[in-house]
Design an enzyme around this catalytic site. Structure first.
Site, short mmCIF file in Angstrom:
data_model
loop_
_atom_site.label_atom_id
_atom_site.label_comp_id
_atom_site.label_asym_id
_atom_site.label_seq_id
_atom_site.Cartn_x
_atom_site.Cartn_y
_atom_site.Cartn_z
CD GLU A 65 -2.48 -1.40 2.59
OE1 GLU A 65 -3.39 -2.45 2.60
OE2 GLU A 65 -2.20 -0.60 3.40
CG LEU A 98 -6.20 1.02 0.86
CD1 LEU A 98 -6.74 2.20 1.47
CD2 LEU A 98 -4.67 1.19 0.94
CB ALA A 99 -7.12 -5.73 0.02
CD GLU A 100 -3.92 -4.32 5.04
OE1 GLU A 100 -3.48 -3.02 4.96
OE2 GLU A 100 -5.26 -4.76 5.24
CD GLN A 116 0.03 2.04 4.85
OE1 GLN A 116 -1.22 2.13 5.30
NE2 GLN A 116 0.27 2.53 3.65
CG ASP A 122 2.29 -2.28 14.39
OD1 ASP A 122 1.22 -1.98 14.49
OD2 ASP A 122 3.33 -1.65 15.07
CG PHE A 137 -2.58 -1.35 9.09
CD1 PHE A 137 -3.32 -0.86 10.34
CD2 PHE A 137 -2.40 -0.34 8.15
CE1 PHE A 137 -3.63 0.56 10.65
CE2 PHE A 137 -2.64 1.24 8.46
CZ PHE A 137 -3.41 1.69 9.90
CE1 TYR A 177 -1.74 -8.07 14.71
CE2 TYR A 177 -3.40 -6.92 15.45
CZ TYR A 177 -2.01 -7.45 15.62
OH TYR A 177 -1.22 -6.96 16.28
N PRO A 178 -5.52 -8.62 9.17
CG PRO A 178 -6.66 -6.93 8.19
CD PRO A 178 -5.56 -7.30 9.19
CG HIS A 237 -1.48 3.58 13.70
ND1 HIS A 237 -2.84 3.62 14.08
CD2 HIS A 237 -1.43 3.84 12.23
CE1 HIS A 237 -3.50 4.02 13.03
NE2 HIS A 237 -2.88 4.11 11.88
#
Length: 351
Positions: A46, A75-77, A99, A101, A103, A105-106, A146
């Site tokens: 991203e 924006l799709a981990e 991006q 830490d 973020f 998790y998905p 964050h």
């Protein structure tokens, strides 16, 4: 023709040694050097291309290598990791950025169920040269989502390597090693260290690495400060406060050794335990909360292997077992010099 002034300036520069380099610059240079050395290395995530990433770690990579090798994603981990997984299975070496830490998790299902297990699932037929860069931990005045210290999730997942440098030189070396690895690496980057500087020569690091002259850092902890009375074991963002505490302890007459773990997985029991057997006392320092943590694992390993050499129980200094606090309370949460010194004082020195 070189003038006298120019010659004098050149001599002065040579005598002064290398210029200070930021942790961030070392990471950027490591990726660029890996991309020059191997056309299969691609970087994406991203805002990593046009913007250069939130922390500008990928700045300039698209300009040099083009949009086919450094590009932005939605924006799709989970999609980022899933795409990287397929690319790695088919011969490329993706380096992706999460991006922040929390973020990541998905994407954890992809990482735990597929990235970590693919080599074992295929009985070794499929390698997975994939690097997942995760800017992590606190110290930047961020908020929850964050500033998580999420290393324990990855360290607990068999099939993943977990690296976390604390110095500029190790940022370069470990990222080059991670990209060269045929196994998936979760590369944890302490955000608060991005702007730290050290006088190192990236050109020297590059030439030594390319020539194979650099001792491997993977699976090798480093004694970053020698001592005789106690050992502080730390990694990533906890190393600077550990060093500062050791410096303060020296003013009180205590010689404290500091060991930087560098790679959580694989873990270097030999170096860590050799230090603890020598000093007889140990404190483990980490930013992450203490319960069921990497600090807990290190403490258990030291206690099991060094029991008869210990003059006191192994102690921990960690973040508290709460969600990461608001910025103005961050300094209370993070392990600092005072908390480390207080814990050192409790190591049964009276005997």
């Amino acid at each position: 023709m070189t003038t006298v002034a120019e010659a004098a300036a050149a001599r002065a520069a040579a005598n002064a040694g290398p210029e200070p380099v930021t942790f961030a610059k070392a990471l950027t240079t490591a990726m660029a050097d890996a991309m020059r050395a191997d056309d299969g290395v691609v970087v994406f995530g991203e805002d990593v291309a046009t913007l250069g990433g939130v922390f500008r770690i990928t700045d300039g990579l698209q300009k040099e290598f083009g949009a086919q090798r450094c590009f932005d994603t939605p924006l799709a981990e989970s999609g980022i990791v899933g795409m990287a997984l397929g690319m790695a299975m088919n011969g490329l070496r993706p380096v992706i950025e999460m991006q922040f830490d929390a973020f990541a998790y998905p994407a954890f299902e992809q990482i735990a169920s597929h990235v970590a297990k693919m080599h074992n699932r295929t009985r070794g037929k499929v390698t997975l040269p994939l690097v997942i860069r995760v800017p992590y931990a606190g110290g930047i005045g961020g908020v929850e989502h964050h500033c998580d210290s999420s290393e324990a999730y990855y360290a607990h997942t068999p099939g993943l390597k977990v690296f976390t440098p604390s110095s500029v030189a190790d940022a370069y070396r470990l990222l080059r090693e991670a990209i060269a690895s045929d196994d998936p690496v979760v590369f944890m980057e302490p955000k608060k260290l991005y702007w730290s500087k050290e006088a190192v020569s990236l050109e020297t690091l590059r030439s030594e690495f390319d020539a194979g002259a650099t001792p491997r850092a993977e699976g090798r902890a480093a004694v970053v400060r020698p001592g005789t009375d106690a050992t502080i074991i730390a990694y990533g963002p906890a190393v600077p406060p550990a060093l500062a505490a050791a410096e303060a302890a020296a003013l009180e007459g205590r010689s404290v050794e500091v060991v930087d773990v560098r790679t959580i997985v694989p873990f270097d029991d030999e170096t860590v335990c050799a230090s603890v057997r020598k000093t007889g006392r140990a404190v483990v320092v980490a930013e992450a909360q203490g319960f069921a943590s990497v600090a807990s694992e290190i403490t258990a390993r030291v206690q099991e292997r060094c029991f008869h050499s210990l003059a006191a129980p192994v102690r921990r200094v960690t973040g508290f077992d709460i969600p990461f606090p608001a910025p103005k309370f961050e300094h209370w949460y993070l392990p600092g010099v005072d908390r480390i010194l207080d814990t050192l004082d409790e190591l049964q020195w009276e005997d």
